[in-house]
Scaffold this active site. Structure first.
Site, PDB file in Angstrom:
ATOM      1  N   GLU A   6      66.976  87.444  64.587  1.00 22.87           N
ATOM      2  CA  GLU A   6      65.561  88.075  64.050  1.00 22.87           C
ATOM      3  C   GLU A   6      65.316  87.730  62.659  1.00 22.87           C
ATOM      4  O   GLU A   6      65.044  88.619  62.077  1.00 22.87           O
ATOM      5  CB  GLU A   6      65.677  89.334  64.657  1.00 22.87           C
ATOM      6  N   GLU A  65      69.208  89.450  73.506  1.00 16.79           N
ATOM      7  CA  GLU A  65      69.281  90.671  73.605  1.00 16.79           C
ATOM      8  C   GLU A  65      68.189  91.532  74.431  1.00 16.79           C
ATOM      9  O   GLU A  65      66.962  90.810  74.487  1.00 16.79           O
ATOM     10  CB  GLU A  65      68.939  91.348  72.227  1.00 16.79           C
TER      11      GLU A  65
HETATM   12  C1  BGP Z   1      67.647  94.444  67.681  1.00 16.31           C
HETATM   13  C2  BGP Z   1      68.453  94.028  66.770  1.00 16.31           C
HETATM   14  C3  BGP Z   1      69.811  94.957  66.701  1.00 16.31           C
HETATM   15  C4  BGP Z   1      69.628  96.323  67.487  1.00 16.31           C
HETATM   16  C5  BGP Z   1      68.405  96.405  68.274  1.00 16.31           C
HETATM   17  C6  BGP Z   1      68.155  97.791  68.665  1.00 16.31           C
HETATM   18  O1  BGP Z   1      66.164  94.279  66.882  1.00 16.31           O
HETATM   19  O2  BGP Z   1      68.774  92.775  66.655  1.00 16.31           O
HETATM   20  O3  BGP Z   1      70.564  94.816  65.524  1.00 16.31           O
HETATM   21  O4  BGP Z   1      69.755  97.270  66.451  1.00 16.31           O
HETATM   22  O5  BGP Z   1      67.317  95.690  67.892  1.00 16.31           O
HETATM   23  O6  BGP Z   1      67.135  98.343  67.807  1.00 16.31           O
HETATM   24  P1  BGP Z   1      67.418  99.814  67.260  1.00 16.31           P
HETATM   25  O7  BGP Z   1      68.864  99.711  66.681  1.00 16.31           O
HETATM   26  O8  BGP Z   1      66.279  99.899  66.139  1.00 16.31           O
HETATM   27  O9  BGP Z   1      67.367 100.682  68.322  1.00 16.31           O
END
Ligand code: BGP
Length: 459
Positions: free
Chosen positions: A165, A363
């Site tokens: 990202e 993801e």
């Molecule tokens: C994505 C990232 C992760 C993770 C996930 C969940 O954007 O790649 O690192 O953190 O989001 O988001 P959050 O932790 O803000 O709830």
């Protein structure tokens, strides 16, 4: 069985170094921006919980990998911590090499393919001190770091990713204040994004020189932009959001070129980064073999309605407004809309506009607060997560049936981990981590459901 997936489908989950390793200052690891930020401003972190221990994978990886195997994973993505591997004096930290070697070897022994990502939001502090991604020298440092990783681990690791990202450090660190250095400056943000894109192409060129026979790609959060209506101002808003937030990395990664419309926009707004002609050639000649797509939620937008004041800083949101669609399905814990069809839409976009390049869902997931209340006989019965995954997979399956080159599905994440903004508030894992009880791992119901799905290659 209604939803059948290909035999070779990649089933697993994803993680990142800072969020799960812990051991933030042991074995000569240097500080990264998160360690530093926590040290100087702990109150910026949810409940004052910083990245010191996170899920202790550094100490428990053998147990964790054994659990991955037991739960049927055939692949797992993690990132290397740049600040653990390369010391401030540019030497390689042998203790980090030993750690990552053992992680990789243990995974392979357990038939779990390691997917390695080189950068997941965690700039070493010694490089941030010289300007981080704003400084061209840091691009060279990254190129060296990438080459060292390929040389050290590339004999066994066959799936590499240059960034996770990349828009996020730009958006949150230079167009917003959620990531260090928490600056709002569009021109500097463009330079940062440009350098990250260039660094990706340079890493790819290093990888190809070594002829290691694997594949290299990039992971992008391809949040599809949906306009509120078909009115001109809404369509334009969705186009500009897509251009800045998706196509800025997707187009150069796959096609080797920034979209002409983006270049014109950047010129018009006086935001052109410093670049050289050679850079443009490097980006052109080093496109990816595959992409990982992180998908959590759609981006709904509408034409600008809120007033832009003269002293407001220029940001992407100076050109569109977010649209809060009435009646949308939402995960209240994270505040993110749940829109399963987004997976299908983005897959079709890749099929039709991005050469049907191989890609996988790298993801997808659901962060939920207070999962303890769903415990029955000591196990979290996370039926909401099962439903979330199942409904997304239905659309992934439809995309496959319509010719999309979809290779796999990874959940965020294997075991509960620390989040940049929310620490341990929202839990995402297949496996519960009891942070008050020596980080004990307890698989949730979804872990066994997913195992069954993998065994059957469908549901
Ligand atoms: C994505 C990232 C992760 C993770 C996930 C969940 O954007 O790649 O690192 O953190 O989001 O988001 P959050 O932790 O803000 O709830």
């Amino acid at each position: 069985m209604n939803y059948k997936f290909p035999i070779e489908f990649w089933w697993g989950s994803a993680s990142s170094a800072t969020q799960m390793e812990g051991a933030y200052n042991v074995d000569e690891k240097e500080q990264n921006i998160w360690d530093y930020w926590y040290e100087i401003a702990p109150d910026k972190f949810h409940n004052n919980i910083g990245p010191k221990d996170t899920s202790n994978f550094y100490y428990k990886y053998k147990e964790d990998i054994a659990l991955m195997k037991e739960l049927g994973h055939n692949s797992f993505r993690f990132s290397i911590s740049w600040s653990r591997l390369i010391k401030a004096d540019n030497s390689v930290n042998q203790k980090a090499v030993d750690f990552y070697n053992d992680v990789i070897n243990t995974m392979i022994e357990n038939n779990i393919e390691p997917f390695i990502n080189l950068f997941h939001f965690d700039m070493p502090m010694y490089l941030q001190e010289i300007g981080g991604w704003e400084n061209r020298e840091v691009v060279t440092h990254y190129q060296n770091y990438a080459r060292i990783c390929f040389e050290l681990f590339g004999d066994r690791v066959k799936k590499w990713f240059t960034h996770n990202e990349p828009i996020v450090p730009v958006e949150f660190g230079y167009l917003g204040v959620h990531h260090y250095p928490a600056i709002v400056d569009f021109k500097r943000a463009v330079q940062v994004g440009y350098h990250m894109m260039l660094s990706s192409a340079l890493a790819i060129s290093e990888y190809r020189k070594l002829n290691l026979g694997g594949e290299i790609g990039i992971i992008i959060n391809l949040t599809p932009s949906y306009p509120r209506s078909n009115r001109k101002e809404d369509l334009e808003a969705s186009n500009i959001a897509d251009l800045i937030l998706n196509r800025s990395f997707l187009d150069p990664s796959v096609h080797g070129e920034f979209p002409m419309e983006l270049i014109e926009f950047v010129k018009q707004q006086n935001l052109m980064p410093i670049y050289t002609k050679e850079d443009i050639e490097i980006i052109k000649n080093n496109t990816v073999d595959l992409i990982g797509v992180n998908y959590y939620q759609p981006r709904r937008v509408k034409g600008k309605e809120s007033i832009v004041k003269a002293d407001d800083s220029l940001t992407p949101e100076s050109f569109f407004d977010f649209y809060d669609m009435p009646g949308k399905k939402i995960n209240p814990h994270r505040g993110w809309e749940i829109y399963e069809k987004g997976i299908y839409d983005l897959s079709i976009n890749i099929r039709d506009n991005y050469k049907n390049i191989p890609f996988f869902i790298s993801e997808n997931g659901m962060g939920v607060e207070g999962e303890d209340k769903f415990k029955v006989n000591g196990r979290i019965e996370d039926d909401y997560r099962i439903e979330f995954i199942r409904e997304h997979l239905k659309y992934a399956n439809k995309a496959l049936n319509e010719g999309c080159n979809l290779k796999g599905y990874h959940l965020w994440t294997f075991m509960d981990n620390w989040s940049w903004l929310n620490a341990y508030k929202n839990r995402y894992g297949f496996v519960e981590v009891d942070i008050n009880n020596e980080f004990k791992r307890i698989p949730k119901k979804s872990a066994y459901w997913f195992k069954e799905l993998i065994l059957n290659n469908g549901f």
